[in-house]
Each structure stands twice: as C-alpha cells, then as structure tokens.
Design an enzyme around this catalytic site. Structure first.
Site, PDB file in Angstrom:
ATOM      1  N   GLU A 104       0.824  -1.216   0.000  1.00 49.76           N
ATOM      2  CA  GLU A 104       0.000   0.000   0.000  1.00 49.76           C
ATOM      3  C   GLU A 104       0.853   1.260   0.000  1.00 49.76           C
ATOM      4  O   GLU A 104       0.516   2.236  -0.676  1.00 49.76           O
ATOM      5  CB  GLU A 104      -0.957  -0.028   1.192  1.00 49.76           C
ATOM      6  CG  GLU A 104      -2.072  -1.061   0.994  1.00 49.76           C
ATOM      7  CD  GLU A 104      -3.036  -1.131   2.154  1.00 49.76           C
ATOM      8  OE1 GLU A 104      -4.226  -0.850   1.944  1.00 49.76           O
ATOM      9  OE2 GLU A 104      -2.594  -1.488   3.266  1.00 49.76           O
ATOM     10  N   GLU A 124      -4.697  -9.196   3.481  1.00 51.48           N
ATOM     11  CA  GLU A 124      -5.562  -8.836   4.605  1.00 51.48           C
ATOM     12  C   GLU A 124      -6.817  -9.696   4.698  1.00 51.48           C
ATOM     13  O   GLU A 124      -7.307  -9.969   5.799  1.00 51.48           O
ATOM     14  CB  GLU A 124      -5.960  -7.355   4.511  1.00 51.48           C
ATOM     15  CG  GLU A 124      -4.847  -6.383   4.862  1.00 51.48           C
ATOM     16  CD  GLU A 124      -3.892  -6.106   3.709  1.00 51.48           C
ATOM     17  OE1 GLU A 124      -2.984  -5.280   3.879  1.00 51.48           O
ATOM     18  OE2 GLU A 124      -4.046  -6.729   2.634  1.00 51.48           O
TER      19      GLU A 124
END
Length: 706
Positions: A104, A124
C-alpha cells in the site's frame, strides 16, 4: 530504523528495522518526517523508498491491532497520503516481499520498480480484513479492476513479471549488485520529465463494465466465501473505487477496515496468525540446540501415506529411499510416485525435465541395511504397535548413529515405540495428515526422551517441506486425534439416539466444518477407525455403545468411499443417504437399551463440539499442548475447523466459557448414566468459567510469569 543517502539529486530512504521492516508507529513517524524533510530540500529531485534487508517490507505491525496503536498518528493511511502528496516524485524499489501495508505504501508512490523475484500482495482478507491504507482504491486504478480484484479477494501474492504485465510496476531490474544503479538511473530519468508526479487522485478505474464484472465475480466466489464477511466488504470497497473520487473512496475504505477489525472473524484470523508464529517456540528447546544436518531421507512403507510423505520430501529436493516388504508393493509405490510427478508435468506445474529429475531421486529397497546412510528415517506402516515395534527394533540395529528415527503414528504411544531402541533420544513422532504431500499440518510428537536438537531438526525440516509444525506431547491420539475422539464419539452416538448421518453432517457443515464427521469417516475408511479401536478395546469397554454403528459398518464390509458404502452410499464421490443406516442404528439402539427420539440441530452441534473443546482443556491442563493456539492450528489445518472461527479453543472464548460449562453440565444430567460417563467438565474449564477468565487471558498470564 531508516537512513537517508543522497546520490546525484536522488535521495534514497532505506528501511532497516529487522526482522521485517514492520510499519509500526516509530517506522511511520520516521518515514513521514523523512519525506517532509526531503520535500523541503531543493537539492533533492526524486526520492527512492527501498530496503537494506532481503525483503522490502512485511507490512503493518499486526501486534498493534491488539493494542489499538494501529490508529496512532500518523496511521498507515495518513502515511500513504503523505507519500502521495509529496512535492517530489517517489519511486518504490521493491526487492523481496512487499506484503499488505508494504504494497500500500508502494501504491502511494508515483512509480514502482521491482526485481523479477519480488512478491507483492494484499493478504488482509486472510485475517478477515480489507486493505485499509488504500489497497482497494489505488490498486484497481493502477493495475486494473480484474487484476486488483483477484489479488485483493485471494490474498495471494504475485511476482515481478505479472506485476509488470498488469501495470502494478513500471520496470523490472535484476536482483544483483547493479540493482541500486538501475533504480538510480530510473529515478534520474523520472526527475527530468516535465511533470514527474503521478497521483491516483488523477486516475480512474478503466473497465468496460465494472458492475457486470464484480457481479460475476461475486457469483464465482459465492461457494468459497459462504459465511465470510470480508469478501463482500472488499468488493463493496472496490466498487467504490470505480464510482467515487479517491479521497471519498479512502474514507469509506478506512471505515470498512475499522468495522471488520472488530468482527469475530477478524479476531479469529489474527489469533491464528499469531498462533503460527508462536507454535515453533517449544519449551526446553533453545537456540543452542542446533538442528542436525539432513541430506537424505528414508520412508518405511510405500502405501498411501508413505508415498505422500516421500513426495513431500522429493518436492523439497531431498533424495528419498522407500522400503517395502515385497518387490510388488515396492514397485507399485515407486511407480505411483513417478506418476504423480508426470501428472504434475502434464498439468504444467513442472517442466517435464524437472519432473523426471525429481522422480529420479526416489529409490527403493527391501533391506533395512540400505537405510544405513539416511539422516532421517520415517516409519509410515500399519497402525499396529507390534508392527511398529518390529520396525524400530530393526532401525536400532541398522540406522547410523545420529540418524533421527521418526514414526508417523497417529494414536500409538511413542515412548513405547522408542523403548525398543537403544537410542530413544533420537526418536520422534512426525504425524503427517493425508494426503501427506498436500496437507499443511505436521504434528511433531515429543517423546519423554526425545533430544531437544531432534525437535529443532524436525521443525527445520517441516519448514523446508512447507509444513506447519506443531509440537505436542505423548498421549492417546496426541492433540488432533485425541480431540477428534469425543467429537466422533458423539456424532456416532447421536445415530443411536435418533439422528441420521446426513442430519449430523449438515449441522456440522452448516457450522463451517469442511466435512461432516460421517462423511469424513467414510473418506478416511471405516476400517481405519475400527483398527484403532481394536488396539484400545480395554479402554472403551465400559461403554458398550461406543462407536457401535461404525463397528457394525466394519463388520458388514461397508468401509466408506473405497467400497461404495459406509454411512452413505456413493455414486462416484457423491454421497447419498441410505435408509439402511437408520435400520442399523435402530436395531443397535434396541440392543443396547438406548431410547430413540427427535434430536434438534442445537443439540447435535453442542454434543459434538463441546466435548471436543472440553478435551482441549484437559490436553492443556496435562501439558500435552503448550498453548491454546497450538490446538487451534491443529484443528484449523488438519481437521477442517473453519479458520474464520479461529479453532475450537478460540471459539470457546468467543462464545463464553460459562456457556460451554453450563451445556456440558446440562448433558451430564440429561443423558443419565451416559452423560455421567462422558460429559464431566475439565477442571480448568470449570475454574476459568467460574472465575470469568478467558482461556487466552489465562495463558497470556502464564507466559508473562514464565
């Protein structure tokens, strides 16, 4: 933690926080400060974000999820905005893994370059979460809707070549001594462009039919995502990226992450994540206990289990010698090993040359003398104490000094097996799960005299063959099968009382089990359980109803899928209800004086699961398992317990120990003599449920004291 090096107008921010450059608060603060500092430096024309470690970054510090520090400023979303809004172009130079939050922050950079062997992913969803720092918003804009959706919803990483093909990275450079020079050249070229900045705020998701694609994707994953919360929340967030400006999408994504973080499913995922990191810490085994060198392996028994074990070691590059009692059995075993790798080549998983080379590492023998050079010898023979004692007597004579002697026994007393050798310190249990080359779990059974360096070696080897090693003590069934015993016992007893195999299995599969207990017994083979009961008949003789239906199926030759009949009738692999099972159950109930009645789904679930959990408490009391997470890993990875429930012991904490205690006592009373026999609560369960302490808190306190 970080260092800044200047070269020809390019500033390299180098992460250096072993072991994985985790993006905890101090790292976030350091990176944010560095970017602000370099923004103000007129000599700096471009910034490179890179690592001094063999990996780029391991992502968020998941330990902060427990404490709430994940939201401390600057949080990860804030850091990504700082990177994206920097006045200078920022290039992420990715060598090695860049997972979760690491990817990210790379997505927030203007450019990304990587090595061909770099791995990038957003895992995730495997923790019951969505990427919360821009993953669902920036990845679809950069790599395209389809690639992003696949990555986010699978949680699986991609490598450099794929990342380049979908636009996730802008260039690939070989991972050699010139990598930094190539990155410098790329950064210099970028900085000389007229408008070197690239922000996702200026990008849109380009796809001809985003809604249609995402609707089709929902349908595609409907079966595998049943009962799960995170997949739908991820898809909603990806839809937002297609429809809204970046800033609004980021706000909604952050809210979605916070919402998921507080769900039982995310707590379960994080529990298993930490349990995996704890399970290799074995009491009494220290860094001083260096693993022994293992360069060659022998497997005794070329049946289904032996072949699977051999294949697992062959795939990891070990030469393997298979030992059998007859030439026919040996040749058949070796042929099937070779066929396995040939099929892998035909399916494109291996090149034909590679498959042939791996298979050539498998040799066979009928003589124990030919095992004399093996460093690790694994017995995978018939589950009989007499058979195993004979094998280990022979190994005591023929194995070289220092060789590790392992048994794949699933229930038998390892110490009794070890006692027939003159070197019990070299004996260990390696309980593989079938199919051994596929199933990830490995129960490492520590005998009373097993040497610490033998345990260290077993853990090292398990990792090399891509297994999850959980170390357990010696008792009947160790951890997994000992907890299975009351679960299966009740699943079978319920048939006498009026339930059907389909009713029991539907309840368990509705709870989330990969397979109901009766279907699982049919798959494993009714004869397998029958042989185990024959070995311990004296221990179960006090209950004449114990597995009465399964024993009758064995007598009738209904051995499960392999004979086409067991608790079900099989049409191929499709199971079909058989009215004859009801007749068999009713007859046995009459024989044993068991009253039949209507049984509701709640009773089925509680009768199967709560004794299983109660057995886990006994196992923890006795020290057979070191921590609750070990029991949970075993059941989540070996027995089909749903990951999203975190394993049976974590599930017990989630629903409340007082509820389990209350229902155990209820069945203890309501089932009469049978209840008194099998539903006595474990002392540890009673203690914790009465005092209001969770199992997790109890073991955390024990860990702190030690």
């Amino acid at each position: 933690m970080i260092s800044i090096k200047h070269t020809e107008g390019v500033a390299f921010i180098e992460l250096n926080a072993p072991p994985v450059n985790a993006l905890g608060l101090k790292m976030r603060q350091a990176l944010s400060s560095a970017i602000h500092e370099l923004d103000a430096d007129e000599q700096v024309k471009a910034i490179v974000l890179c690592s001094a470690l063999p990996l780029f970054c391991g992502g968020a510090d998941i330990a902060e999820f427990r404490t709430g520090a994940v939201w401390d400023k600057p949080d990860l979303p804030d850091l990504c905005v700082t990177i994206e809004t920097s006045k200078k172009p920022i290039i992420a130079a990715i060598a090695g893994p860049a997972m979760g939050g690491a990817l990210e922050i790379a997505l927030a950079c203007d450019y990304r370059v990587a090595t061909p062997d770099a791995v990038m992913g957003l895992p995730e969803i495997k923790l019951g979460l969505l990427p919360g720092a821009g993953g669902t918003q920036r990845l679809p804009r950069i790599a395209g809707l389809e690639a992003a959706t696949q990555m986010i919803l699978s949680g699986d990483p991609v490598k450099g070549e794929y990342a380049l093909s979908c636009g996730l990275v802008d260039a690939l450079f070989e991972n050699n001594q010139d990598f930094r020079a190539h990155v410098l050249g790329f950064a210099t070229r970028v900085s000389h462009e007229g408008d070197p900045k690239r922000s996702c705020a200026d990008m849109t998701v380009t796809h001809p039919d985003p809604k249609g694609y995402l609707t089709g994707f929902r349908d595609q994953i409907a079966h595998t995502s049943k009962n799960l919360v995170a997949p739908e929340r991820c898809l909603v967030s990806i839809e937002t990226a297609c429809e809204m400006p970046l800033a609004e999408g980021l706000a909604q994504e952050k809210a979605g992450f916070a919402e998921l973080l507080d769900t039982p499913q995310s707590r379960a995922g994080r529990h298993l994540f930490f349990a995996e990191r704890e399970c290799t810490k074995v009491p009494g085994v220290t860094r001083a206990d260096q693993p022994r060198s293992i360069s060659s392996v022998a497997v005794i028994g070329a049946g289904t289990m032996g072949r699977g074990i051999a294949i697992a070691f062959l795939q990891a590059g070990y030469p393997v010698t298979l030992l059998e009692t007859t030439q026919t059995a040996l040749e058949q075993g070796l042929d099937q090993v070779r066929e396995h790798f040939q099929r892998a080549a035909q399916k494109g998983r291996l090149s034909a040359n590679r498959a042939e080379a791996i298979a050539a590492n498998a040799t066979g023998t009928l003589s124990y003398a030919d095992l004399a050079k093996a460093d690790l010898i694994i017995e995978a023979a018939f589950e009989s104490m007499n058979v195993k004692r004979q094998i280990f007597e022979a190994l005591g004579q023929h194995a070289k000094p220092g060789a590790i002697l392992a048994s794949n026994t699933s229930t038998l007393d390892l110490d009794e097996i070890a006692a027939v050798t003159s070197r019990p310190e070299d004996v260990i249990g390696l309980h593989f799960f079938s199919p051994a080359n596929v199933m990830r779990l490995l129960e490492v059974v520590r005998g009373a005299k097993t040497a610490p360096d033998v345990i260290a070696t077993a853990i090292m080897v398990a990792k090399k063959i891509r297994k999850l090693p959980v170390t357990v003590g010696v008792c009947y069934g160790f951890v997994g099968n000992r907890m299975l015993e009351p679960y299966f016992r009740e699943g079978s007893r319920l048939l006498l009382e009026g339930a059907t195999p389909k009713q029991v299995d539907n309840v368990l599969e509705g709870f989330g089990m990969a397979m109901g207990i009766h279907a699982m017994a049919d798959l494993a083979g009714v004869d397998v359980g029958a042989r185990v009961r024959q070995e311990r008949r004296s221990e179960i003789a006090h209950d004449p109803t114990y597995q009465a239906v399964q024993d009758r199926l064995f007598e009738l030759g209904r051995l499960g899928q392999k004979t086409g009949r067991g608790s079900y009738v099989y049409e191929g692999r499709t199971r079909v209800e058989d009215p004859e099972i009801v007749q068999i159950s009713a007859h046995l109930a009459d024989l044993h004086g068991v009253k039949r009645r209507e049984i509701d789904d709640q009773e089925i679930l509680e009768r199967c699961l709560f004794p299983l959990i109660n057995e886990g408490f006994l196992i923890l009391e006795e020290g057979i398992a070191t921590r609750p997470g070990d029991c949970d890993l075993i059941w989540a990875n070996g027995y089909g317990f749903p990951n999203w429930r975190g394993g049976p012991m974590h599930y017990a904490d989630e629903i409340g120990l007082s509820q389990i205690l209350g229902r155990m006592n209820h069945y203890r009373q309501s089932l009469g003599a049978y209840g008194e026999m099998w539903f006595t609560p474990a002392p540890l369960l009673e203690e914790l449920a009465t005092s209001g302490v969770t199992l997790t808190a109890y073991f955390d306190a024990k860990k702190e004291k030690s």
